[in-house]
Design a protein around this motif. Sequence first.
Motif, PDB file in Angstrom:
ATOM      1  N   ASP B 128       0.826  -1.212   0.000  1.00  0.00           N
ATOM      2  CA  ASP B 128       0.000   0.000   0.000  1.00  0.00           C
ATOM      3  C   ASP B 128       0.861   1.262   0.000  1.00  0.00           C
ATOM      4  OD1 ASP B 128      -2.146  -1.642   0.167  1.00  0.00           O
ATOM      5  OD2 ASP B 128      -2.365  -1.479   2.335  1.00  0.00           O
ATOM      6  N   THR B 147       8.467  -8.798  -2.517  1.00  0.00           N
ATOM      7  CA  THR B 147       7.991 -10.116  -2.120  1.00  0.00           C
ATOM      8  C   THR B 147       7.815 -11.053  -3.298  1.00  0.00           C
ATOM      9  OG1 THR B 147       5.762  -9.253  -2.152  1.00  0.00           O
ATOM     10  CG2 THR B 147       6.843  -9.368  -0.010  1.00  0.00           C
ATOM     11  N   GLU B 149       9.557 -13.246  -6.470  1.00  0.00           N
ATOM     12  CA  GLU B 149      10.821 -13.812  -6.911  1.00  0.00           C
ATOM     13  C   GLU B 149      11.402 -13.035  -8.086  1.00  0.00           C
ATOM     14  OE1 GLU B 149      11.825 -18.351  -7.927  1.00  0.00           O
ATOM     15  OE2 GLU B 149       9.779 -17.939  -7.315  1.00  0.00           O
ATOM     16  N   PHE B 229      19.627  -7.906   4.284  1.00  0.00           N
ATOM     17  CA  PHE B 229      19.299  -8.258   5.663  1.00  0.00           C
ATOM     18  C   PHE B 229      18.009  -7.560   6.100  1.00  0.00           C
ATOM     19  CE2 PHE B 229      19.820  -7.121  10.215  1.00  0.00           C
ATOM     20  CZ  PHE B 229      19.765  -8.395  10.750  1.00  0.00           C
ATOM     21  N   PRO B 236      12.503 -13.665  -1.751  1.00  0.00           N
ATOM     22  CA  PRO B 236      11.678 -14.873  -1.793  1.00  0.00           C
ATOM     23  C   PRO B 236      12.333 -15.970  -2.639  1.00  0.00           C
ATOM     24  CG  PRO B 236      10.722 -13.102  -3.103  1.00  0.00           C
ATOM     25  CD  PRO B 236      11.914 -12.539  -2.430  1.00  0.00           C
ATOM     26  N   ALA B 237      12.143 -17.196  -2.195  1.00  0.00           N
ATOM     27  CA  ALA B 237      12.711 -18.372  -2.854  1.00  0.00           C
ATOM     28  C   ALA B 237      14.201 -18.185  -3.138  1.00  0.00           C
ATOM     29  CB  ALA B 237      11.947 -18.714  -4.130  1.00  0.00           C
ATOM     30  N   ASP B 238      14.935 -17.605  -2.175  1.00  0.00           N
ATOM     31  CA  ASP B 238      16.386 -17.418  -2.263  1.00  0.00           C
ATOM     32  C   ASP B 238      16.833 -16.534  -3.424  1.00  0.00           C
ATOM     33  OD1 ASP B 238      16.880 -18.889   0.009  1.00  0.00           O
ATOM     34  OD2 ASP B 238      16.973 -20.789  -1.079  1.00  0.00           O
ATOM     35  N   TYR B 248      26.457 -15.056   6.457  1.00  0.00           N
ATOM     36  CA  TYR B 248      25.923 -14.525   7.726  1.00  0.00           C
ATOM     37  C   TYR B 248      24.976 -15.535   8.367  1.00  0.00           C
ATOM     38  CZ  TYR B 248      22.390 -12.194  10.539  1.00  0.00           C
ATOM     39  OH  TYR B 248      21.492 -11.895  11.527  1.00  0.00           O
ATOM     40  N   LYS B 249      24.064 -16.090   7.548  1.00  0.00           N
ATOM     41  CA  LYS B 249      23.094 -17.050   8.077  1.00  0.00           C
ATOM     42  C   LYS B 249      23.809 -18.264   8.658  1.00  0.00           C
ATOM     43  CE  LYS B 249      20.131 -18.313   4.963  1.00  0.00           C
ATOM     44  NZ  LYS B 249      18.973 -18.655   4.129  1.00  0.00           N
ATOM     45  N   GLY B 251      26.867 -18.587   9.769  1.00  0.00           N
ATOM     46  CA  GLY B 251      27.668 -18.335  10.958  1.00  0.00           C
ATOM     47  C   GLY B 251      26.865 -17.859  12.149  1.00  0.00           C
ATOM     48  N   PHE B 252      25.957 -16.908  11.901  1.00  0.00           N
ATOM     49  CA  PHE B 252      25.332 -16.238  13.034  1.00  0.00           C
ATOM     50  C   PHE B 252      23.953 -16.766  13.377  1.00  0.00           C
ATOM     51  CE2 PHE B 252      28.595 -13.355  11.616  1.00  0.00           C
ATOM     52  CZ  PHE B 252      29.241 -13.110  12.809  1.00  0.00           C
ATOM     53  N   ILE B 253      23.275 -17.408  12.453  1.00  0.00           N
ATOM     54  CA  ILE B 253      21.965 -17.961  12.799  1.00  0.00           C
ATOM     55  C   ILE B 253      22.108 -19.445  13.121  1.00  0.00           C
ATOM     56  CG2 ILE B 253      19.591 -18.328  12.062  1.00  0.00           C
ATOM     57  CD1 ILE B 253      19.761 -15.858  10.399  1.00  0.00           C
ATOM     58  N   PHE B 254      22.898 -20.159  12.305  1.00  0.00           N
ATOM     59  CA  PHE B 254      22.989 -21.603  12.498  1.00  0.00           C
ATOM     60  C   PHE B 254      24.240 -22.030  13.258  1.00  0.00           C
ATOM     61  CE2 PHE B 254      20.628 -21.599   8.242  1.00  0.00           C
ATOM     62  CZ  PHE B 254      19.434 -21.334   8.882  1.00  0.00           C
TER      63      PHE B 254
END
Lengths: 438, 290
Positions: B128, B147, B149, B229, B236-238, B248-249, B251-254
């Motif tokens: 919107d 949002t 792809e 980030f 979406p869908a990488d 980053y994902k 190392g820092f998330i997983f």
Amino acid sequence: MKIWKSAAALGLVAGMLTTAALAQDKTLNMVVIEGGDTTAMKAVVDSYVATHPGIKINLQSYPFAQFFQVAELRLRSKDKGVDLVYVDAPLVASYASRGFLSEIDKGIDVSTLVQTSVDAGKYDGKQYALPINNSAQVLFYNKALFKAAGITPPDGLTVDQSATQKDIDALASSKRWTWEQIADAAKKLTVKDGGRTTQYGFSVEQFGELYQLQPFGESLGTDVISADGKTAEGYLDSEAWTKAATYWANLYNDWGVSPKGLGYGEAAQLFTTGKLAMFAGGTWNLPILSATSVDYGVAPYPYFEGGKALTPTGSWYIGVNAASANQAEAFDFAKYLTTSDEGARTWFKSLNQLPVFKPLLDEISTSADFDKFPQNVFRMGVYDSLNTAKARPVTSAYGQLQDAFRSAFVDIANGVAVADALKAAVQKYDAAVTRVAQ
Amino acid sequence: MTTRRTPLLFVALCLAPALLGLVVFRLYPIALAISDSLFNVVKGDTIFVGLSNYLALFADSAFWKSLQVTLWFNLLMNPIQIALALGLALLYVQKFRGITLYRILFLIPIGVSLPTAVLIWRIMLTPDGLVNGLLNVGGLPAQPWLTSEGLALYSIIAIATWKGISYWMIFIVGGLQNISPEIYDAARIDGARAWQRLFYITVPLLRPTLLFVLVADVSINFLLFAPIFMLTQGGPADSTNVLMYEAYKSGFIFGDMGRAMAIIVVVVLLLLVIVGLQFKLLSSRAEAAA
């Protein structure tokens, strides 16, 4: 000039005094989630500190979106600045397997806590975390919007009725709405003006989160991942999950009854402003909704027709950082928070989460204080936790599963094909499991 | 003569702070990344695994997809940014009425911090938001900018370009002002048209500046992280999952630092090769032209 000088001198003296005081006191540091959890923790800390002179507890709060990364990073770096840490139930295995948490002091008596919740804090047969509370999800509906649309709302608890545990057991076991009924009602409750939706029929509180959506596919008979946790193939991409994910896709696309990408707390906000007719969310929304003038009811969490009623469960635990230099003090606070009458009550009063402290659960079921709305909603939580609760899967790659699941469901809501999104999630999870198992 | 009189000690002293910074902030982290990429944490113990993190990347479809996204992202964004920065710089040095207003307008993005700019764009690109509102006024349907792809990567390129080009423009303006006006006068007398002056005088004489801008821009864009980030988290869908975000994902998330560092080392190597190629191609041609 003189004033400045004396002020500076005073400041210096005051500074020295505080340093001296700090040197005597023990200060515990705890990482916790920002918002209601921090407020509730503050209340428990205040009552603890009042009876434990010489202990100070410092809460370091982080927004939900960053919490997991911060906790992971600080625990992994053996940060001595953290003594106590908030642990999400499914992460206990991941933290404990990497030596982040101290084994819980065997002297802490956990017999007053719900056994299944206690067990979920174990890894390899040893207790690593204590449950602070449980959680229960319900369906909130706006009575006025149902009336305006001329639809009968689901059977539920509302402000003008009181209900005993027996009444609520009957309601939850036989009058639970199906997701199909939700869809029918949501379509009629969605109002579009030109190209814009001014009123949405339904939403989930946590957009795309495994915690909230796990019962979607599992209520149709297939778990998210295999029982041994080794693969998601044949599970997350099964017929059951495809059906569940297609329903999810329709909510956002074909039917357009749900708002996309709601952030933390936004569902309750839309609901109280009359822009959302129903939402599936946690009981922690009760104080927020009751503080507004919205006339709402609470029904049990829905399930798929022909499937089994299942509901989300599990919540936050407390653990002690293995690197902490204040083990004894940290355990003492953890014990107070989870197993003492005062601690458990203070926490429940402030946060309104389903307790795991058995005396409190008995009180919810039997005390007349819980006959009235909205307190009686916790009786629905009691029913669900005994009958329909389904814990999240145990896997050391839980973080990756949660992320892959969220990406898939966010993508599906944004129009990516269901089969493609589920397949990608399965691939990501299976790759992560292989990597973690090395 | 001059070489013999160079006060070596003084030169070394003057360079020392910069060299120290280079070692501490550039070489040390790279060495750390290389060493960390050779280890894994298994059940609380750090174990030396040799090159197995790199070998695992070869068989990792998420890595290859991410590499593909990174290369496509840079292949599009860098030429676009440099062409636009050059265009803006050429406009910037013109003299016409209202030029001051124009100059101020195009310097604004430099003054806005990247996170602020990204937040403003996120608000403008919501379903919107302002951008879709303008499309509606023009009779066009609303677009899922961040949002879908097919659009998300290009939206990020547009935002990063909006933020970046005026910065690069300043360097090119500096380069343009170094070109002596007599050369243009001579060309005009010889009857060269505006586009001929651009291609035969401006661009060749700007080559050293453009080389710097190209190398610096490519390095920055390869390491671009904040907009991804803040806006899409790789989805979406990488479709916007560049290597920096994948690392980053990881190392820092997983908590998989070994894999994260291996990805970072690959990015550094890739960047070294690309920058090396750029130097070779552009500077040798510049020397030949001179």
